[in-house]
Structures are given as C-alpha cells and as structure tokens.
Scaffold this active site. Structure first.
Site, PDB file in Angstrom:
ATOM      1  N   GLU A  40       1.873  15.378 -91.848  1.00 33.80           N
ATOM      2  CA  GLU A  40       2.332  16.004 -93.077  1.00 33.80           C
ATOM      3  C   GLU A  40       1.892  15.069 -94.205  1.00 33.80           C
ATOM      4  OE1 GLU A  40       6.545  17.447 -94.975  1.00 33.80           O
ATOM      5  OE2 GLU A  40       6.505  16.935 -92.844  1.00 33.80           O
ATOM      6  N   ARG A 265       8.423   8.739 -79.188  1.00 32.51           N
ATOM      7  CA  ARG A 265       8.055   8.113 -80.460  1.00 32.51           C
ATOM      8  C   ARG A 265       7.995   6.611 -80.285  1.00 32.51           C
ATOM      9  NH1 ARG A 265       8.965  11.693 -84.694  1.00 32.51           N
ATOM     10  NH2 ARG A 265       8.764  10.327 -86.486  1.00 32.51           N
ATOM     11  N   LYS A 275       8.730   7.752 -92.997  1.00 32.57           N
ATOM     12  CA  LYS A 275       7.996   7.760 -94.258  1.00 32.57           C
ATOM     13  C   LYS A 275       8.948   7.730 -95.447  1.00 32.57           C
ATOM     14  CE  LYS A 275       5.297  11.088 -92.751  1.00 32.57           C
ATOM     15  NZ  LYS A 275       4.324  12.168 -92.634  1.00 32.57           N
TER      16      LYS A 275
HETATM   17  P1  ATP Z   1       8.104  10.264 -90.217  1.00 32.51           P
HETATM   18  O1  ATP Z   1       9.418  10.514 -89.575  1.00 32.51           O
HETATM   19  O2  ATP Z   1       7.647   8.857 -90.132  1.00 32.51           O
HETATM   20  O3  ATP Z   1       8.001  10.808 -91.594  1.00 32.51           O
HETATM   21  P2  ATP Z   1       6.806  12.544 -89.152  1.00 32.51           P
HETATM   22  O4  ATP Z   1       6.959  12.901 -87.735  1.00 32.51           O
HETATM   23  O5  ATP Z   1       7.495  13.346 -90.157  1.00 32.51           O
HETATM   24  O6  ATP Z   1       7.076  11.003 -89.307  1.00 32.51           O
HETATM   25  P3  ATP Z   1       4.205  13.579 -89.442  1.00 32.51           P
HETATM   26  O7  ATP Z   1       3.273  13.374 -90.550  1.00 32.51           O
HETATM   27  O8  ATP Z   1       4.804  14.921 -89.284  1.00 32.51           O
HETATM   28  O9  ATP Z   1       5.307  12.481 -89.570  1.00 32.51           O
HETATM   29  O10 ATP Z   1       3.557  13.082 -88.090  1.00 32.51           O
HETATM   30  C1  ATP Z   1       2.291  13.458 -87.619  1.00 32.51           C
HETATM   31  C2  ATP Z   1       2.248  13.245 -86.143  1.00 32.51           C
HETATM   32  O11 ATP Z   1       2.537  11.879 -85.828  1.00 32.51           O
HETATM   33  C3  ATP Z   1       3.276  14.082 -85.419  1.00 32.51           C
HETATM   34  O12 ATP Z   1       2.674  14.674 -84.312  1.00 32.51           O
HETATM   35  C4  ATP Z   1       4.338  13.095 -85.030  1.00 32.51           C
HETATM   36  O13 ATP Z   1       4.954  13.497 -83.854  1.00 32.51           O
HETATM   37  C5  ATP Z   1       3.558  11.803 -84.868  1.00 32.51           C
HETATM   38  N1  ATP Z   1       4.429  10.647 -85.129  1.00 32.51           N
HETATM   39  C6  ATP Z   1       5.135  10.384 -86.242  1.00 32.51           C
HETATM   40  N2  ATP Z   1       5.865   9.271 -86.100  1.00 32.51           N
HETATM   41  C7  ATP Z   1       5.602   8.794 -84.854  1.00 32.51           C
HETATM   42  C8  ATP Z   1       6.047   7.665 -84.097  1.00 32.51           C
HETATM   43  N3  ATP Z   1       6.921   6.796 -84.591  1.00 32.51           N
HETATM   44  N4  ATP Z   1       5.565   7.495 -82.852  1.00 32.51           N
HETATM   45  C9  ATP Z   1       4.672   8.366 -82.343  1.00 32.51           C
HETATM   46  N5  ATP Z   1       4.213   9.444 -82.991  1.00 32.51           N
HETATM   47  C10 ATP Z   1       4.671   9.670 -84.235  1.00 32.51           C
HETATM   48 MG    MG Z   2       7.134  15.517 -90.081  1.00 40.42          MG
END
Ligand code: ATP
Ligand code: MG
Length: 558
Positions: A40, A265, A275
């Site tokens: 995102e 994760r 983020k």
């Molecule tokens: P955050 O909670 O840090 O904002 P998010 O999941 O909202 O993370 P996205 O931009 O939606 O962030 O993530 C893109 C991809 O990265 C998704 O497939 C998500 O599952 C993966 N991802 C995000 N954080 C992690 C993590 N800590 N470990 C492994 N994969 C991750």
């Molecule tokens: Mg997300």
C-alpha cells in the site's frame, strides 16, 4: 529466534505447496508460477516488507516464474508519489525486477464494480442500509447469527441502489454492498461481509470518479485474478480471510484461481515495524526522516550501510514459518557483519583522538607502508599509508597507570602501531585540568612492519592515523532506537521507550587519507571500531560516516 531454529525453518512450506500444485497439474497446467508484491503506497518499505519481497520475488525466481509489483491503492487516502518512487527504488536495490509488470489496483475499479454487479445479479450480494453502528450491534456472537433486514431485498432493488451509490446519491455510511454468504458462520469474516462502501474522498489516481470503494477482502482476489496470479502469498493475519478470498474467486467469473498462502510476519526486537508508527517517528521529529540510519526502513538500513546481500541473506536465514515470532536485532547485524567481514575495505580511523609523539623519530621524515585493503581478499589489492613523528591514537588507548589486563599505552609498555612499528610509551603531557593532551613514545627502528626481530612479545596492537597526513571526519554511532525489546506490545506507548542515546555524533575524528574521493555505497571496516559507511550528508570537504555495526558479534549461537 535462535540459530538452530532458524536453520530448521529454512525448509520452506510455501515452496512445497507450490511444487505440489505444479505436480498436480490441473489449473496450473502449462502455467508459470506468478506471484505479486502488493504494498500500500502509504509509507516507506521496512525490513518486514523485505521478507515479503524476498518470498514473493524469490519464489517466482525459484520456479522460473514472474512476480508483479502492484500498488495496492484501493483506499482513497492521500497517497504520495514520493512513496511509490521510494518503493520501486528499494525493491530494485534489493535486486529484484518486476520488468514491465507494474500495476495499480485502482486500474481495476471498473472491473471490480462489474464483478460486484455480477454477484448481485446472481443473488450473492445485496445493498444493506444498516449503519456501521447497527451492523456492529447485529453481528451476533458465536451462538447467535448476524442479522440484516435487507438481506432478502429483490435483486433489482439492490442493482438500482448500488448504481445510485456509485452515482453519489447517498451519504457516506448510509449504505454498503454486502456479500450474501452465511450470517451464522463461525468465521465472522463470512457473515455477509461488506464488499463496497461509500467514501466521498478524492483518490490520488482516479480523482473524483468514484465515491464507492471496494473493501480489501473483495478487491484483493480480483486484483490477483486479473493479473493471472497463481500464488498469492501474504501474511498470517489474512489466514481467516482465506475462505472469503476463495469465495470471491469461486463466485465471480474469474479468469483463473489464485491460491492464497500465508506466512508469519517478521518482527524484530527493540524497534517498531508498522508504517503508522514509523511515520509518527518521522513526523514528530524523533528521527531525521524515513531514511534515518536508526530506522528499520529499507532506505534507513541502506543509509546505515546495510548491503542488499546482507538483507537477502537475513530473509533467507530466518526462513518462512507459520508462527509469528520476533527475531533478534542482533541477528540482522550478524548477517551484515558476515557480508562486510568478507567484503569491506579496511582502513584506520581514530574517533576520539589524542596525539602520540614518537620522540626519537626524525622531525620531518615521513615513510610509507603498503598494506592490504582486505586480508580476506588479497585480490582487492593494497593501499599506501604514511607514518610520521606524530600520529593520532584513541584517547582510551592510553592510561597513566597500568591496569590488570590492559595491554595498550601506559608508561613503560610496548605497543604495536598496526602495520608500522613497535613503540614504547614514555609518558604524557596534561593540561591545567589534568586532561591528557599528548602521549610520548620511542620507536624501535628494527620493527618496521610491526614485527619484533628478536621474537619478543608485544600484546597490544592499536590503530593510528598519521598526524601529518589525514582527513577530518564526523562519525555517527548508533544504538537501538528503543530501550524496550518490545516497545509496542500490549498497551505500551512506544514513544515512552525512545532511547535517548541512540545517536552519538563525534565531530573530531581523524581518518587516513586513502578514503579521499570515496563515494557511496562504500563500506569500510575501521580497524578495531566496526564497519562504517559514508553518509549522504558527506560533502567534498566534510566526510561523514555512519557506524553500520560494531565488530563484536552480539548474536550468540546457543
Ligand atoms: P504495516 O503494518 O507495516 O503498515 P502493511 O501490511 O499494511 O504493513 P502493506 O504495504 O500492505 O503493509 O504490505 C505489503 C506486503 O508486505 C503485504 O503482503 C504484507 O503482508 C507484507 N508485510 C508487511 N509487513 C510485513 C512484515 N512485518 N513481515 C512480513 N511481511 C510483511
Ligand atoms: Mg496494509
């Protein structure tokens, strides 16, 4: 997680699943493995994303397939091109390539809308007029099904209302489109989940064209289907959403049937990874930007001196598991040290200097030594260092009186100036406050190169920089950003655990002249001090170095 566990979990269940799928043929017959990484674009990528990137791109690579890069921008919040460019840069830096397959989920809004209409026509979706609050009140519990008085409204009516929702005739929160699945399901995600909501916010790419937006659980499988994704790899929190993912794919006229597989994760101790929290650290000025070397963002780690190889190696070694766990920060450092130990150029830098005067060395003489750039890689060649009557040594390498176990400078003791000469300490000079301002020694001309001709033992070896030939530098040392290993677990406020000494700036450092003209990325081992890299703040006349990691390995194999 400890080393052994890490090794065990490296045998990868995602790989096995994909292999099984291919072996079974069926819908994967003749198809390449096709994955995607769907960030995102609302912030910079962090080390957790690196894990996902390595899995998404890495799996495709292992099977000779493809991986798309898709901006998951179905949420009409303020997205920033800055983030999109940074995301691309970080992925390329890690060494992965989406070729020409760069997409925006918002490009599919029209198709998503049509699939929603298809569901309504099939009697599988309806417009519901419960407010968010009423919906909560009616969601039931484990023994009571959810309720909606609008569930059985005629298809025609839902079609009409959905179109009018799209046309902006209703206020936010007045209506939603819900999938008609199972109000009594033990999985609450299946209790007629909302798949569209009214949201009168302008979207960064589609502007005001839409005032209804699809929910993630509806949008994501469609995005995957449109792109022909075979395996949709995501994190564990989506496990309970998988039945809905499958339901969407099974009930729209999907061109293919992607399979969702979840993995744990990545969490790392003494830092935060969401983020939202990282943005707060930046916006409230706790750090100097997203690329502050203390941040777990990829741009922060890059600036700190992390190499792509060290991060990919880290992701490979932590493996892929089904249980969320926290990896020690020291393991990430261990992976960096592994790489730099092999590959970093060695130089000498004195970060807390005091002058050492070699009183029996000629006043205006300077001699040179040819030293290896990296003893582990003779092919990296040699460099020239100079030596004169005055050199800088670390203030902590001198003590006025001998202390047990201390082998460095104290009156009467012999010490090796690395690669140069053996010198014998003869005393020091102090200022009016008692601070040592100069240390004195005599050298043994027979020990050029640092060897004693008679085989006598010299225990201490220190680094030094020629005071007649050096560059000034600023050196920044870092510690964990948080004092608590889990600063954001439970009801803790992570901001209460900021480490006040996470950054130390040393402005009076002396470095050997061989680094003149160096450009990023350039990793060095400063002998005895750790691994360092040139910082972005460096200019032609002001060198700034970051300590990437110290020499001592804090990661202990059990
Ligand atoms: P955050 O909670 O840090 O904002 P998010 O999941 O909202 O993370 P996205 O931009 O939606 O962030 O993530 C893109 C991809 O990265 C998704 O497939 C998500 O599952 C993966 N991802 C995000 N954080 C992690 C993590 N800590 N470990 C492994 N994969 C991750
Ligand atoms: Mg997300």
């Amino acid at each position: 997680m400890m080393a052994e566990e890490l090794e065990l979990s490296a045998g990868n269940f995602i790989y096995d699943f994909i292999k099984e799928d291919i072996a079974e043929g069926g819908m994967y017959e003749g198809k390449e493995v096709h994955t995607r990484f769907p960030p995102e674009p609302n912030g910079y990528l962090h080390i957790g994303h690196a894990k996902a990137i390595c899995i998404d791109f890495g799996m495709a690579e292992k099977f000779g397939g493809k991986c798309n890069l898709r901006m998951d921008d179905t949420n009409p919040t303020k997205e920033d091109v800055e983030y999109i460019d940074a995301i691309k840069e970080d992925i390329q830096w890690l060494g992965f390539d989406w070729e020409n397959r760069f997409y925006f989920a918002s490009e599919y809004f029209e198709q998503m809308y049509e699939y929603a209409v298809e569901l309504i026509k099939k009697g599988l979706a309806y417009v519901c007029e419960l407010t968010p609050e009423q919906m909560r009140e009616n969601r039931g519990d484990l023994t009571t099904p959810a309720k909606s008085p609008f569930r059985d409204r005629p298809i025609e009516e839902s079609l009409d209302l959905f179109e009018r929702m799209k046309n902006g005739e209703f206020e936010e929160g007045k209506m939603t489109l819900r999938a008609k699945i199972d109000l009594a399901s033990g999985n609450f995600n299946m209790r007629d989940p909302v798949i569209y909501r009214i949201n009168k916010i302008s979207h960064h790419r589609t502007g005001n064209k839409w005032c209804i937006y699809p929910m993630y659980d509806f949008a994501h499988p469609i995005e995957d289907a449109i792109e022909g994704i075979t395996h949709s790899l995501c994190t564990l929190e989506f496990e309970a959403h998988r039945p809905l993912y499958d339901w969407v794919i099974d009930n729209i006229s999907s061109p293919c049937k992607p399979r969702q597989i979840e993995f744990a994760r990545l969490g790392i101790n003494n830092t935060v990874m969401s983020k939202r929290k990282l943005r707060q650290l930046v916006e409230d000025g706790y750090v100097n930007g997203w690329d502050d070397p203390r941040m777990p963002t990829l741009c922060g780690l890059r600036r700190r001196g992390y190499t792509p190889a060290s991060i990919r190696n880290f992701c490979e070694k932590i493996g892929v598991s089904k249980t969320n766990s926290v990896v020690e920060y020291s393991f990430l450092e261990h992976c960096l040290r592994d790489d730099l130990n092999e590959n970093a150029k060695r130089v000498m830098c004195v970060i807390n200097p005091v002058k050492l005067v070699i009183t029996n060395y000629p006043e205006d003489k300077t001699e040179t030594f040819e030293v290896e750039n990296n003893p582990r890689k003779p092919e990296d060649g040699t460099r020239t260092i100079t030596f004169s009557r005055e050199v800088f040594i670390e203030a902590e390498d001198f003590l006025e009186e001998k202390v047990k176990g201390y082998n460095r400078f104290y009156p009467g003791n012999e010490v090796r100036l690395k690669s140069a000469y053996i010198v014998k300490c003869t005393g020091c000079k102090k200022d009016e406050n008692g601070k040592v301002v100069e240390v004195y020694a005599e050298y043994d001309p027979e020990t050029r190169g640092g060897d004693t001709p008679d085989g006598r033992k010299v225990r201490g070896t220190v680094h030094w920089v020629d005071a007649a030939n050096y560059l000034d530098a600023e050196v920044r040392l870092y510690e964990n950003l948080f004092t608590d290993p889990e600063p954001d677990v439970g009801d803790k406020n992570f901001l209460d655990y900021i480490n006040p000494t996470s950054l130390t700036v040393l402005k009076n450092c002396k470095i050997e002249k061989s680094v003149e003209g160096a450009k990023r990325p350039m990793n060095y081992q400063f002998m005895r001090l750790g691994y360092f890299c040139l910082d972005n703040d460096s200019t032609a006349d002001k060198l700034v170095f970051n300590r990437s990691v110290s020499l001592k390995d804090g990661f202990k194999k059990k």
